[in-house]
Design a protein around this motif. Sequence first.
Motif, PDB file in Angstrom:
ATOM      1  N   ALA A   1      13.803 -14.987 -26.712  1.00 23.74           N
ATOM      2  CA  ALA A   1      14.194 -15.609 -25.436  1.00 23.74           C
ATOM      3  C   ALA A   1      14.105 -14.597 -24.301  1.00 23.74           C
ATOM      4  O   ALA A   1      13.652 -14.913 -23.197  1.00 23.74           O
ATOM      5  N   GLY A   2      14.492 -13.356 -24.552  1.00 25.00           N
ATOM      6  CA  GLY A   2      14.431 -12.316 -23.535  1.00 25.00           C
ATOM      7  C   GLY A   2      12.990 -12.024 -23.132  1.00 25.00           C
ATOM      8  O   GLY A   2      12.664 -11.960 -21.946  1.00 25.00           O
ATOM      9  N   TYR A   3      12.115 -11.859 -24.136  1.00 28.02           N
ATOM     10  CA  TYR A   3      10.727 -11.519 -23.802  1.00 28.02           C
ATOM     11  C   TYR A   3       9.987 -12.687 -23.158  1.00 28.02           C
ATOM     12  O   TYR A   3       9.175 -12.490 -22.245  1.00 28.02           O
TER      13      TYR A   3
ATOM     14  N   ALA B   1      21.472 -18.286 -18.607  1.00 29.95           N
ATOM     15  CA  ALA B   1      21.434 -18.086 -20.067  1.00 29.95           C
ATOM     16  C   ALA B   1      20.193 -18.764 -20.632  1.00 29.95           C
ATOM     17  O   ALA B   1      19.781 -19.828 -20.151  1.00 29.95           O
ATOM     18  N   VAL B   2      19.600 -18.137 -21.649  1.00 33.42           N
ATOM     19  CA  VAL B   2      18.415 -18.694 -22.324  1.00 33.42           C
ATOM     20  C   VAL B   2      18.549 -18.512 -23.834  1.00 33.42           C
ATOM     21  O   VAL B   2      19.379 -17.735 -24.316  1.00 33.42           O
ATOM     22  N   GLY B   3      17.681 -19.184 -24.576  1.00 33.08           N
ATOM     23  CA  GLY B   3      17.598 -18.995 -26.023  1.00 33.08           C
ATOM     24  C   GLY B   3      18.858 -19.459 -26.727  1.00 33.08           C
ATOM     25  O   GLY B   3      19.533 -20.391 -26.291  1.00 33.08           O
ATOM     26  N   TRP B   4      19.185 -18.792 -27.808  1.00 33.51           N
ATOM     27  CA  TRP B   4      20.333 -19.208 -28.615  1.00 33.51           C
ATOM     28  C   TRP B   4      21.649 -19.062 -27.841  1.00 33.51           C
ATOM     29  O   TRP B   4      22.597 -19.781 -28.092  1.00 33.51           O
ATOM     30  N   ALA B   5      21.707 -18.127 -26.894  1.00 29.90           N
ATOM     31  CA  ALA B   5      22.923 -17.962 -26.097  1.00 29.90           C
ATOM     32  C   ALA B   5      23.150 -19.177 -25.193  1.00 29.90           C
ATOM     33  O   ALA B   5      24.259 -19.441 -24.766  1.00 29.90           O
ATOM     34  N   ARG B   6      22.083 -19.914 -24.906  1.00 32.77           N
ATOM     35  CA  ARG B   6      22.208 -21.107 -24.074  1.00 32.77           C
ATOM     36  C   ARG B   6      22.341 -22.382 -24.930  1.00 32.77           C
ATOM     37  O   ARG B   6      23.228 -23.188 -24.720  1.00 32.77           O
ATOM     38  N   ARG B   7      21.422 -22.519 -25.931  1.00 33.16           N
ATOM     39  CA  ARG B   7      21.317 -23.787 -26.663  1.00 33.16           C
ATOM     40  C   ARG B   7      22.094 -23.809 -27.970  1.00 33.16           C
ATOM     41  O   ARG B   7      22.246 -24.841 -28.595  1.00 33.16           O
ATOM     42  N   GLY B   8      22.477 -22.639 -28.467  1.00 36.21           N
ATOM     43  CA  GLY B   8      23.001 -22.562 -29.826  1.00 36.21           C
ATOM     44  C   GLY B   8      21.865 -22.290 -30.794  1.00 36.21           C
ATOM     45  O   GLY B   8      20.687 -22.275 -30.411  1.00 36.21           O
ATOM     46  N   PRO B   9      22.212 -22.049 -32.076  1.00 43.06           N
ATOM     47  CA  PRO B   9      21.235 -21.540 -33.041  1.00 43.06           C
ATOM     48  C   PRO B   9      20.329 -22.623 -33.632  1.00 43.06           C
ATOM     49  O   PRO B   9      20.439 -22.961 -34.816  1.00 43.06           O
TER      50      PRO B   9
ATOM     51  N   ARG C   1      10.308 -20.261 -25.840  1.00 44.67           N
ATOM     52  CA  ARG C   1       9.328 -20.011 -24.771  1.00 44.67           C
ATOM     53  C   ARG C   1       9.553 -20.952 -23.576  1.00 44.67           C
ATOM     54  O   ARG C   1       9.725 -20.476 -22.454  1.00 44.67           O
ATOM     55  N   PRO C   2       9.557 -22.276 -23.790  1.00 46.71           N
ATOM     56  CA  PRO C   2       9.820 -23.154 -22.636  1.00 46.71           C
ATOM     57  C   PRO C   2      11.151 -22.853 -21.971  1.00 46.71           C
ATOM     58  O   PRO C   2      11.291 -23.001 -20.756  1.00 46.71           O
ATOM     59  N   ASP C   3      12.118 -22.416 -22.756  1.00 42.90           N
ATOM     60  CA  ASP C   3      13.424 -22.022 -22.215  1.00 42.90           C
ATOM     61  C   ASP C   3      13.269 -20.901 -21.184  1.00 42.90           C
ATOM     62  O   ASP C   3      13.821 -20.955 -20.091  1.00 42.90           O
ATOM     63  N   GLY C   4      12.505 -19.876 -21.546  1.00 43.55           N
ATOM     64  CA  GLY C   4      12.277 -18.732 -20.655  1.00 43.55           C
ATOM     65  C   GLY C   4      11.540 -19.162 -19.394  1.00 43.55           C
ATOM     66  O   GLY C   4      11.886 -18.735 -18.284  1.00 43.55           O
ATOM     67  N   PHE C   5      10.543 -20.038 -19.570  1.00 41.96           N
ATOM     68  CA  PHE C   5       9.764 -20.465 -18.403  1.00 41.96           C
ATOM     69  C   PHE C   5      10.604 -21.356 -17.484  1.00 41.96           C
ATOM     70  O   PHE C   5      10.510 -21.267 -16.256  1.00 41.96           O
ATOM     71  N   ALA C   6      11.473 -22.191 -18.063  1.00 45.03           N
ATOM     72  CA  ALA C   6      12.330 -23.057 -17.238  1.00 45.03           C
ATOM     73  C   ALA C   6      13.299 -22.204 -16.413  1.00 45.03           C
ATOM     74  O   ALA C   6      13.574 -22.503 -15.241  1.00 45.03           O
TER      75      ALA C   6
END
Length: 432
Positions: free
Chosen positions: A12-14, A341-349, A357-362
């Motif tokens: 999510a970070g990258y 927040a993105v990735g698992w920190a945003r959506r959960g595991p 990827r779409p999370d990062g772009f959004a």
Amino acid sequence: MRHIAVIGSGPAGYYTAEACQKAFGESVRVDIIDRLPVPFGLIRTGVAPDHQSIKGVSRRYEAVALTDNVRFVGNVTIGQDISIDELRALYDAVVLATGAPHDRKLDIPGAELPGVVGSAAFVGWYNGHPDYADLAPPLTGPAVVIGNGNVALDVARILAKTSEEFVGSDIVGHAFTALQGAHIDTITLLGRRGPHQIAMTPKELGELGELERARPIVDPVDLPPLDTDSLLDPGQRKSVMHLRNFSGANGADKPIRIVFDFFAMPVAIEGDGRAERVVVERTALDAEGRANGTGERYTVPASLVVSCIGYRTPPIEGVPYDDRSGRFANDEGRVLPGLYAVGWARRGPTGTIGTNRPDGFAIADKIAADIGDGAGKQGRVGLDALLAGRGVEVVTFRDWQKIEAAENAAAREGSPREKFTSIDALLAARNP
Ligand SMILES: Cc1cc2nc3c(=O)[nH]c(=O)nc-3n(C[C@H](O)[C@H](O)[C@H](O)COP(=O)(O)OP(=O)(O)OC[C@H]3O[C@@H](n4cnc5c(N)ncnc54)[C@H](O)[C@@H]3O)c2cc1C
């Protein structure tokens, strides 16, 4: 110039850094900060060591890291070395990509007994996460794995493999040696619901049928009627097909039995000073497909119990937190002004690596809408001064490349690398 800090160097970070690069071109500086001296989050410490092709995605992140406007800032823990408020004062946008590294609590009596471990610890142990290098799980006798997802499958497969089957993997030396000396005869996978409801993906499930010394076993009684398979989605149908194939076997032909125990809810773990058995209650599905206890109980012997029942994001001071879901409170990624927040920190595991990827772009789109051309903040210059003043030893991406080269050089035969498993050893490897 826009200054963006991303906390966490996992997928999510990258992907967020890549998206910010694409969105802002030369007018952005992104710092990817991680508490470990090594990048890539669960690609390194979660994804199974015998699935090297999946870990290969880190090469894509490397391409992002090696551009001039993206930096890796390793060995810096947010909430400890520097606070969220300090970061928010330095950067136009701060993105939490800290994943969900803590196990969801197994809330049954006996869960604290020695021999009971969470999957974050167990997976971290065989993948060389410095937090879990000293785990020493018991590997003699029967094992129980709680959960019916891909992490449970990874754990069962790693417990069952022979030394030869680890050739090509980067399982760390301490786990490889311990598993070589293991004497596990039965691995029971406990799942509350039925075979048609598992969260295991067909490819990974199929791998269990190809193990050299282990035989997966399914009780045919648990399988749904053949004529209902057409009602399942294609993935579930394939998984049920694998389970049907497994159901013919009794396991007498191989030394390890991997028993799928469906409709089985653990209610307690018992033993004299350490785990010896799991008390299980039989479940039945109601009309909505929910599993409810039936009152019928039995025990499954277990000297090792690994719970693979999900993960939580630990709170960080200054960040609104939703305790019920175990992640940062957010509105489609927005947490507070300038904080995301993105990735698992945003959506959960949930989801695969690619889901991040779409999370990062959004989030890059939201940052673009919120911060305009940037607010003239100090960014990395301010961060460097603050960390230097506190004596924090920062690890750069070039440092990581030296660590990686040293890990590759230390590889045992048949393995691509030997990971260093302590922070001290990782830091020392920067100066060969
Ligand atoms: C056991 C396991 C196996 C998996 N296998 C697969 C697979 O085969 N295929 C697949 O597609 N997906 C797999 N996944 C899922 C995939 O790993 C996740 O989707 C992905 O890693 C989530 O990315 P993330 O960036 O949100 O979190 P992470 O990858 O967890 O990254 C979070 C990063 O934040 C850092 N961090 C945490 N707290 C702080 C702090 N306070 N300060 C600084 N840094 C911090 C951590 O060190 C870490 O580097 C697996 C997951 C697990 C748990």
